[in-house]
Design a protein around this motif. Structure first.
Motif, short mmCIF file in Angstrom:
data_model
loop_
_atom_site.label_atom_id
_atom_site.label_comp_id
_atom_site.label_asym_id
_atom_site.label_seq_id
_atom_site.Cartn_x
_atom_site.Cartn_y
_atom_site.Cartn_z
N PHE A 119 27.98 45.31 41.09
CA PHE A 119 28.12 45.24 39.63
C PHE A 119 29.47 45.81 39.20
O PHE A 119 30.22 45.18 38.44
N LYS A 120 29.81 46.99 39.69
CA LYS A 120 31.07 47.64 39.31
C LYS A 120 32.27 46.87 39.85
O LYS A 120 33.30 46.74 39.16
N ASP A 121 32.16 46.34 41.07
CA ASP A 121 33.25 45.57 41.65
C ASP A 121 33.53 44.29 40.86
O ASP A 121 34.69 43.88 40.70
N LYS A 122 32.46 43.69 40.36
CA LYS A 122 32.60 42.47 39.56
C LYS A 122 33.42 42.76 38.29
O LYS A 122 34.31 41.99 37.91
N ILE A 123 33.15 43.89 37.66
CA ILE A 123 33.88 44.27 36.45
C ILE A 123 35.33 44.58 36.78
O ILE A 123 36.26 44.15 36.07
N LEU A 124 35.55 45.31 37.86
CA LEU A 124 36.91 45.67 38.27
C LEU A 124 37.74 44.43 38.59
O LEU A 124 38.90 44.31 38.18
N THR A 125 37.15 43.49 39.31
CA THR A 125 37.85 42.25 39.66
C THR A 125 38.21 41.46 38.41
O THR A 125 39.33 40.95 38.26
N PHE A 126 37.27 41.36 37.49
CA PHE A 126 37.51 40.64 36.23
C PHE A 126 38.66 41.29 35.46
O PHE A 126 39.54 40.61 34.92
N GLU A 127 38.65 42.62 35.42
CA GLU A 127 39.68 43.37 34.71
C GLU A 127 41.05 43.14 35.34
O GLU A 127 42.05 42.92 34.63
N GLU A 128 41.11 43.15 36.65
CA GLU A 128 42.39 42.95 37.35
C GLU A 128 42.92 41.54 37.15
O GLU A 128 44.13 41.31 37.10
#
Length: 279
Positions: free
Chosen positions: A235-244
């Motif tokens: 879940f957190k990785d998905k948000i981080l990837t989207f942000e990047e």
């Protein structure tokens, strides 16, 4: 006059038997929290003076004493957060107050099956929140530069008499406003579509205004997710990837957790009526 019961939340009795309640000062700043075991559920409560904390007095404080409200709301939040870190915990809303232990016991006993299921759900999951903020002027400027319809409109306006140009520019502002709202909605929805496929449950909430956030940016998305513990890193990785992937300072994504499960406890949601709701 007797004493009222301020209810912070509920936890499985089996957990309370394994880990004693820490020493925490109660809502009035004088009493201490204690437990009320009711079958398989234990209520974490404190006593309040009915003379001082009856429904009329609390309503008056909430409406007219901002310093009192901020102090008590902070106490409630900090207490709930502390208890959530130690137990499988169903949090109750600010100022959930019962007339006496018997009323509280009757309510919990009537919800025994529902509470049991909630504890199982919360034990295996965590609540996370997602808030997205936008620098509106920056987004507006970007739309003005890149929107195809605006480029065409600019060319048309340049050929018009000065008197007509003013009114046509107003129409162009309307196009920008409409596109601005669409892009703010779309940005949150794109990320939400990815996250909800990971989550056990989710809810989209009303955006807060700047008076509530205290920030210069506009909040354009506000949601909460119940996420299985084994999927939290995904879940957190998905948000981080989207942000990047955005590589754009127009947007700010704020994902926080785990939080007490205010949004995904049936009992908590059913007890939303506040300010001495049983007195």
């Amino acid at each position: 006059m007797g004493n009222l019961i301020y209810l912070y939340g509920l936890t499985p009795t089996t957990e309370m038997e394994k880990r004693a309640l820490p020493s925490i000062t109660g809502f009035d700043g004088k009493s201490s929290l204690y437990t009320l075991p009711i079958g398989e559920t234990t209520a974490i409560v404190c006593e309040l003076s009915e003379e001082e904390y009856n429904a009329k007095n609390i309503e008056n404080k909430v409406n007219n004493d901002m310093e009192w409200l901020q102090e008590k709301a902070f106490h409630h939040h900090e207490t709930i957060t502390s208890l959530h870190q130690q137990y499988t915990f169903i949090p109750l809303k600010f100022c959930t107050i019962y007339e006496d232990p018997e009323n509280l016991q009757a309510t919990i006993s009537a919800s025994e099956e529902q509470l049991s299921q909630s504890f199982k759900t919360l034990h295996a999951n965590e609540e996370w929140t997602l808030k997205i903020y936008c620098k509106e002027q920056k987004l507006r400027d970007a739309i003005k530069k890149s929107h195809p319809a605006l480029e065409k409109k600019k060319e048309e306006i340049a050929k018009l008499p000065r008197g007509r140009q003013f009114f046509e520019k107003k129409k162009m502002d309307s196009i920008v406003d409409k596109q601005l709202e669409q892009e703010k909605d779309l940005f949150g929805e794109i990320l939400h579509e990815e996250l909800k496929s990971i989550a056990t449950n989710y809810t989209v909430k009303k955006n807060w205004d700047k008076d509530m956030t205290g920030l210069k940016e506009d909040m354009v998305w506000n949601s909460a997710y119940l996420v299985a513990k084994e999927k939290v890193e995904v879940f957190k990785d998905k948000i981080l990837t989207f942000e990047e992937q955005q590589a754009d300072t127009t947007w700010r994504i704020e994902a926080t957790g785990p939080w007490p499960a205010y949004h995904f406890s049936d009992f908590s949601q059913g007890e939303e009526k506040q300010y001495a709701n049983n007195s």
